[in-house]
Design a protein around this motif. Structure first.
Motif, short mmCIF file in Angstrom:
data_model
loop_
_atom_site.label_atom_id
_atom_site.label_comp_id
_atom_site.label_asym_id
_atom_site.label_seq_id
_atom_site.Cartn_x
_atom_site.Cartn_y
_atom_site.Cartn_z
N THR A 19 -9.28 -2.71 6.00
CA THR A 19 -8.49 -3.58 6.86
C THR A 19 -8.68 -3.21 8.32
OG1 THR A 19 -6.90 -3.46 5.08
CG2 THR A 19 -6.25 -4.67 7.02
N HIS A 76 -10.72 2.65 6.38
CA HIS A 76 -9.90 1.66 5.70
C HIS A 76 -10.43 0.27 6.02
CE1 HIS A 76 -6.42 -0.56 4.37
NE2 HIS A 76 -6.02 0.54 3.76
N ARG A 108 -8.16 0.41 -0.83
CA ARG A 108 -8.89 -0.29 0.22
C ARG A 108 -9.55 0.72 1.15
NH1 ARG A 108 -4.81 -4.87 2.40
NH2 ARG A 108 -5.74 -6.60 1.26
N GLY A 115 -10.73 -7.14 2.48
CA GLY A 115 -10.16 -6.46 3.62
C GLY A 115 -10.91 -6.78 4.90
N ARG A 139 -12.59 -6.22 -3.11
CA ARG A 139 -11.67 -5.50 -2.24
C ARG A 139 -12.26 -5.34 -0.83
NH1 ARG A 139 -6.79 -5.26 -3.67
NH2 ARG A 139 -6.23 -4.02 -5.49
N GLU A 180 0.84 -1.19 0.00
CA GLU A 180 0.00 0.00 0.00
C GLU A 180 0.88 1.23 0.00
OE1 GLU A 180 -2.81 -0.54 3.29
OE2 GLU A 180 -4.27 -0.79 1.67
#
Lengths: 512, 736
Positions: A195, A193, A131, A273, A269, A69
């Motif tokens: 994640t 985000h 992401r 994540g 995506r 990233e």
């Protein structure tokens, strides 16, 4: 993922090059539009084709770099993103290739068309390479706004205006949902985000007092609506037939292929994540998939307009794709099942090629500012334009899932994945729908190949080299990926997975 | 087992042998028409003919080189397997694209390319007038390609490709003159009857696959090439008996069903006589010399499976013997020269299976080889006669042709004596060897075949030998001898033009196949018909055909004359005088076609005195047959030949077997199928399932279409509703 928001993020220009390339090409095309000779758009077309080729080269230049990233977690550079960016560039390339002849016959030879297509592509490329939900939203809007304009390109035509307006109104509605959902998610978790959201969710047992997870769920639900709108899933599909029907055919092709690729890639995506959330999503997605497949196919059966048939067919295909996505994300939660994103990418490529190709062939009915898209308008195409008609056979065979085409292999892969994650019933629903769909694809084939033109036959546009090339490329791709499945899947899978995916086979003996 | 072959090894030349016909095929298919357009008809045809013969002849020379190198090795080392690429590559099965170079495959390869090249050369003359010249050689080269694949492939799937490929080419070539409906029907018949055989072959193949796939423990876990012959044969003895007597017997029997179809054994021989509808070179190459022996080749190749099952051996021997005598009897009732030869082919194939059935596989191959020589010769000779006689094939209209066709006469003389079994011609050696091995192995099989007396087979074989000599003499004398030229007595033919129109159909309607022809095409065909079609009439003067026809005849006559002696190494004669001269062909084929399990050394052993008697008996059989028929036919056409009556009439109609099969399967079977179509297909499937379900689905579609109103407010409302449902789900169900 980066938590260091205070230090300036390192900027990886290399990873951004493809996006910059396409954007810059659009800008240059705009400038050329102003200084070109009045009569012709050829310079713009060439500029776009070359720019897209260079951008594709930029993607490949990043190919062997490890996934990472950059921009402080705002931009993701990995194989999945690169492959989907390539797909989007390919879609734009083919659209540009066959548009000029069509626009000329349709009497909308506007130079602005090409930059808009490119910038819309940029939006898609941003969507698939991030992401972060906000960047995703940004990409979505860049993609959509250009499309609103494109859909209404033929401003003198009621259908086209109607399409643009409907698309815009409903699109704004869906964007609102999405943005509100993102806001709720941010409110619940403090990050946009995926994640980060996923990590937080994994710890929900301990954090349940400090974070309002109910708000998170509501946010996810709203983001789902946004995605569902963009991917045309039932019941958020209602704009699709009208907009696809009303928009100029080349725009429809671009919309059907490009924005769906971007939407599904972004969906993957998001699921990727926030993997721990998949148990929350999956039931909803499953219901949407079943509804989408059935409604798309059943209504396509009773249409009389080729463009509308293909519009409903694209809804149905969104349902098939959703099955692949479900299998993919369900497999992540299972210990012994290993399913890569390969199936989704494979199907997206096949879908893109056959959809774009068939819209390219449909664009042949435009002539002298008029365009008939009823099935009757295609009678006798076989005689007048044998090559596009032959390619159309491949596209229809592929859409219907006849063996030796990419569409067949794609469906087979989805089927296999669905069975691997114990969702045989969903695979069977897909199979039943696939059978239903054969009927209306055959109607198009029938109209093109078998039926004789009636008293007032359609005067088809001459096949220009661009259309010829576009059909040829799509047709070739469909056959080629059906033959070379393994090499293709190896090529798109991330580098670190190669070691796992290589089949364990005994070394070739020299004794033969 | 298998010898590693590096890329420099001479055994890799075999790829060139295989690929040359492929190149020839592609050349003919791609440029055939263009070359005739470019160079003009005659020059173009010369080039095309040359380009058709060249790859086959070159393949023959390469095969000779390979065979010589192979012969220079120790007998155990005469096996090479060369792989091109991994064709089917699965986790539990590997089927490489691999060729097998051993003595058996090279024997077949030499026959196919050698006889094939001669027949191609012959065909350049025979087909010279045909308007589809390039198409003919396209098919012919394709046939050679598939035949080579069949004999060279080192695994069952590859062999099967060749097997089906030759079937396809056979179909295409039988129906080569497709304008006549009978030819198209004959082609269909060949194809359909062969399907039955292929069914057996495929089931046998699947059974072998299942058996070997289930025996990974025996053949080794890492060995995935278990459909390859080398792996199969090496482990057959351990693997197959595990599965009990039914499987042991079923495998060879199913394979034999395949062989019966391809090699025209009773009851699947039905297609072969009709296959004579094709051009004569096709009959010679495909339906006499090479393709029909594929069944014998396959049985010989897979002989280990047969050796494991004595019952299957009994079946093979009995079917072979019965076919031999049955077809020989039918030949007496034929008046068409090519049909006589067709039935004699069926009969000789029966001999070959008889040999295989008693375990003398190498002898069966020996007969394949000599038969290829003399039967190709006889067919080409008959073709020469047919050409000389305006394509009239009725022997009753011939007579005294030796005067007009000396070369054809002398070469056919050799062929006739060879098939009749007169020493020292080729047919004598192989046929005598078969009979003697059937006789001598009797004591071995008597115990294995529980009560069946193998001596019966010998007697049947011997009677067939008498019959063979007899009907071939009849054919020969009717054609070449006799006091009068019988076609001189025929009525003057009707005007040609009327005939031509009748053949091509009405000018403006569809012809009998439903093709609409342009007026020019109809006129062109009529003109062509006029030009090429001469009916046999009193004024006809037969002429000996040209060099391209005579050379193959002479070459094959030389082979038929000397081939047996050379290949057998004069063994039977020498052995009778006590010399232990090795039998060249048998020694050569020992590594690949010699019995693997049967006690070959002891089971075929005979006393020299017995051998003498057996030879004497076979020669006597041939002489009796020839002598009787010579006296009967030397005086001209006997009165009872003008219209066949009694047993000859029945025999001529294959003892009504063909008619019975037609009635049973085509007429009644057709009626049954029609019933199924009407009640089940149209009623249940079409009516209830197809239309019913389509109607239901369409009704749903119509209902759902109503939701698509065109109003944005409806759309937004639907979206909102969907959103509420989804949000409701998330909030209420998940966070419960």
């Amino acid at each position: 993922m980066s938590d260091t928001n205070l230090t300036p993020a390192p900027i990886d220009w290399m990873a951004l090059l493809p996006i910059i390339g396409v954007t810059a090409t659009g800008v240059i095309a705009m400038i050329i539009e102003m200084i070109r000779p009045r009569q012709t758009n050829n310079a713009i077309v060439w500029c776009c084709l070359i720019g897209l080729g260079v951008s594709a080269y930029f993607v490949l230049a990043n190919w062997s770099r490890p996934a990472e990233e950059t921009f402080g977690g705002l931009f993701m550079n990995d194989r999945f993103g690169q492959v989907t960016q390539l797909l989007l560039i390919g879609v734009a390339f083919i659209t540009v290739l066959f548009s000029e002849g069509y626009l000329r016959e349709k009497r909308v030879p506007f130079g602005e068309y090409y930059p808009l297509v490119l910038w819309s592509t940029v939006g898609g490329m941003i969507m698939v390479a991030t992401r972060d939900l906000l960047i995703l939203f940004l990409g979505l809007e860049v993609l959509s706004i250009a499309l609103y304009v494109l859909a209404g390109l033929k401003s003198g035509e009621k259908r086209s205006q109607e399409a643009a307006l409907k698309y815009f109104l409903l699109g704004a509605f869906a964007s609102g949902f999405m943005l509100y959902g993102i806001a709720l998610i941010y409110g619940a978790t403090g990050t946009t985000h995926v994640t980060g959201i996923g990590e937080l969710y994994a710890l929900r047992e301990t954090l349940v007092d400090r974070y309002p997870f109910n708000v998170l769920y509501a946010g996810i639900g709203m983001v789902t609506v946004g995605f569902a709108f963009k991917a045309a899933l039932v019941p958020f599909h209602m704009w699709t037939p009208d907009v696809y029907h009303g928009a100029p055919t080349s725009v429809t092709g671009f919309m059907a292929a490009g924005s769906k690729i971007a939407a599904f890639a972004a969906l993957i995506r998001f699921l990727d994540g926030a993997m721990d959330l998949s148990s929350v999503w999956l039931p909803v997605l499953t219901v949407l998939a079943v509804l989408t497949m059935f409604l798309g196919n059943l209504v396509a059966l009773v249409q009389r307009d080729a463009k509308r048939i293909l519009a409903y067919s694209s809804i149905a295909h969104a349902g098939y794709l959703l099955v692949a996505v479900i299998a993919y994300s369900k497999a992540q939660g299972m210990f012994d099942v290993e399913i890569g994103y390969g199936t989704v990418i494979y199907y997206l490529l096949a879908y893109g090629a056959m959809t774009l190709g068939s819209f390219a062939v449909l664009s042949l009915t435009a002539r002298g500012g008029r365009e008939g898209t009823l099935l009757e308008d295609f009678h006798g195409l076989w005689r007048r334009a044998p090559f596009p008609a032959a390619m159309m056979l491949i596209f229809m065979a592929s859409l219907a899932g006849v063996p030796l085409t990419g569409g067949f292999v794609g469906k087979l892969l989805i089927f296999k994945d669905a069975i691997a994650v114990d969702m045989l019933w969903l695979a069977l629903v897909l199979a039943v729908n696939s059978v239903i769909s054969v009927f209306y694809y055959l109607r198009i084939v029938l109209a093109i190949v078998v039926r004789e033109p009636d008293l007032h036959p359609t005067r088809f546009a001459a096949v220009n080299p661009g259309l010829f090339a576009a059909c040829g490329i799509c047709g070739f791709l469909l056959i080629w990926i059906a033959v070379a499945v393994d090499p293709f899947m190896k090529w798109i899978s991330p580098p670190e997975q190669h070691a796992i995916e290589l089949r364990e086979s005994p070394p070739e003996s020299s004794v033969e | 087992m298998a010898i590693p072959v590096d890329s420099q090894h001479w055994a890799n030349l075999i790829w060139a042998v295989l690929l040359l016909p492929l190149a020839g095929f592609l050349f003919q298919a791609a440029f055939g028409k263009k070359i005739t357009d470019l160079l003009g008809e005659s020059a173009g045809r010369a080039v095309l003919g040359f380009m058709a013969v060249l790859p086959i002849a070159a393949g023959f020379l390469l095969s000779v080189i390979i065979a010589r190198n192979l012969g220079g090795l120790e007998p155990e080392a005469r096996l090479f397997i060369t792989t091109w690429f991994n064709w089917i590559d699965l986790q539990s099965l590997q089927v490489p694209f691999e060729l097998r170079v051993d003595t058996l495959s090279m024997t077949m390869c030499l026959i196919v390319t050698g006889v094939g090249a001669l027949i191609h050369l012959y065909a350049t003359g025979y087909m010279a007038e045909d308007r589809d010249y390039p198409r003919f050689f396209t098919y012919m080269n394709l046939f050679i390609l598939f035949m080579l694949l069949l004999v060279l492939g080192n695994n069952l799937p590859l062999m099967f490709i060749g097997w089906e490929g030759v079937g396809l080419c056979s179909y295409l070539l039988i129906g080569f003159w497709y304008q006549k409906i009978e030819n198209a029907k004959a082609a269909n018949k060949a194809f359909i009857v062969n399907r039955i055989g292929d069914w057996g072959f495929m089931i046998g193949m699947f059974l072998l696959f299942a058996v070997f796939a289930a025996s990974q423990g025996v053949i080794g876990e890492g060995e995935l090439r278990y459909l390859s012959f080398d792996v199969m044969f090496a482990h057959a003895q351990e693997v197959i008996p595990q599965f009990g007597p039914v499987v042991i017997t079923a495998i060879p029997l199913l394979l034999f069903v395949g062989a019966m179809g391809k090699s025209a054994q009773f009851p699947l021989y039905l297609w072969l006589p009709d296959a004579m509808a094709g051009p004569t070179p096709v009959s010679a190459l495909i339906h006499a010399a090479t393709m029909v022996t594929a069944g014998v080749y396959m049985v010989t190749r897979c002989h280990i499976f047969f050796e494991l099952a004595p019952v299957a051996m009994l079946v093979v021997a009995c079917v072979g013997a019965f076919t031999a005598i049955f077809a020989a009897s039918v030949a007496f009732g034929q008046t068409d020269i090519k049909r006589v030869l067709a039935y004699s082919t069926v009969s000789q194939l029966g001999y070959m299976f008889l040999a295989c059935g008693v375990g003398a596989f190498s002898t069966g191959m020996f007969h394949v080889t000599t038969h290829a020589f003399f039967k190709a010769l006889l067919f080409l000779g008959s073709g020469s006669v047919i050409m000389a006689m305006s394509h009239d094939q009725d022997m009753r209209k011939y007579g005294k042709l030796s005067k007009y066709l000396p070369v054809t006469y002398f070469t056919m003389l050799v062929g006739w004596l060879a098939i009749a079994g007169i020493p020292p011609l080729a047919g004598f050696f192989s046929k005598d060897e078969i009979l003697s091995k059937v006789f001598s192995s009797g004591s071995h099989w008597a115990g294995q075949w529980g009560g069946f007396n193998p001596a019966v087979l010998y007697v049947v074989g011997l009677v067939t030998a008498v019959m063979t000599a007899a009907y071939m003499t009849r054919m020969f004398y009717l054609t070449f001898h006799g006091p009068e030229e019988r076609w001189r007595n025929l009525p003057v033919p009707a005007h040609h033009h009327a005939h031509a129109v009748a053949v091509t159909g009405e000018a403006h309607g569809p012809d009998e196949h439903g093709f609409f022809l342009a007026d020019e095409e109809v006129a062109r065909r009529a003109a062509e018909e006029e030009e090429t079609h001469h009916e046999l009439g009193p004024g006809h003067q037969p002429r000996e055909p040209g060099f391209t026809i005579r050379f193959p005849l002479l070459a094959l006559a030389a082979c038929s004359l000397l081939g047996g002696m050379i290949l057998a190494g004069l063994n039977p004669l020498a052995e009778m005088f006590g010399a232990e001269t090795p039998h060249f062909f048998e020694v050569w084929n020992e590594p690949s076609a010699g019995a693997a399990l049967l006690p070959a050394e002891t089971m075929f052993r005979t006393e020299h005195s017995t051998e003498w008697i057996l030879v004497g008996v076979s020669v006597l059989a041939a002489v009796i047959g020839i002598a009787y028929m010579r006296f009967r036919y030397a005086k001209g056409l006997p009165e009872d030949e003008r219209r066949l009556r009694g047993w000859r009439r029945a025999a001529g109609m294959q003892w009504y077997f063909d008619a019975a099969m037609y009635r049973l399967f085509v007429e009644w079977g057709g009626r049954f199928s029609n019933g199924v179509k009407r009640w089940f297909d149209e009623g249940v499937i079409d009516g209830l399932l197809v239309h019913g379900s389509a109607w239901t689905v369409g009704a749903f579609g119509k209902v759902f279409r109503k939701t698509e109103t065109g109003y944005v407010r409806t759309y937004a409302m639907t979206m909102l509703l969907g959103s509420v449902l989804i949000l409701g789900y998330f909030i209420w169900v998940v966070s419960r």
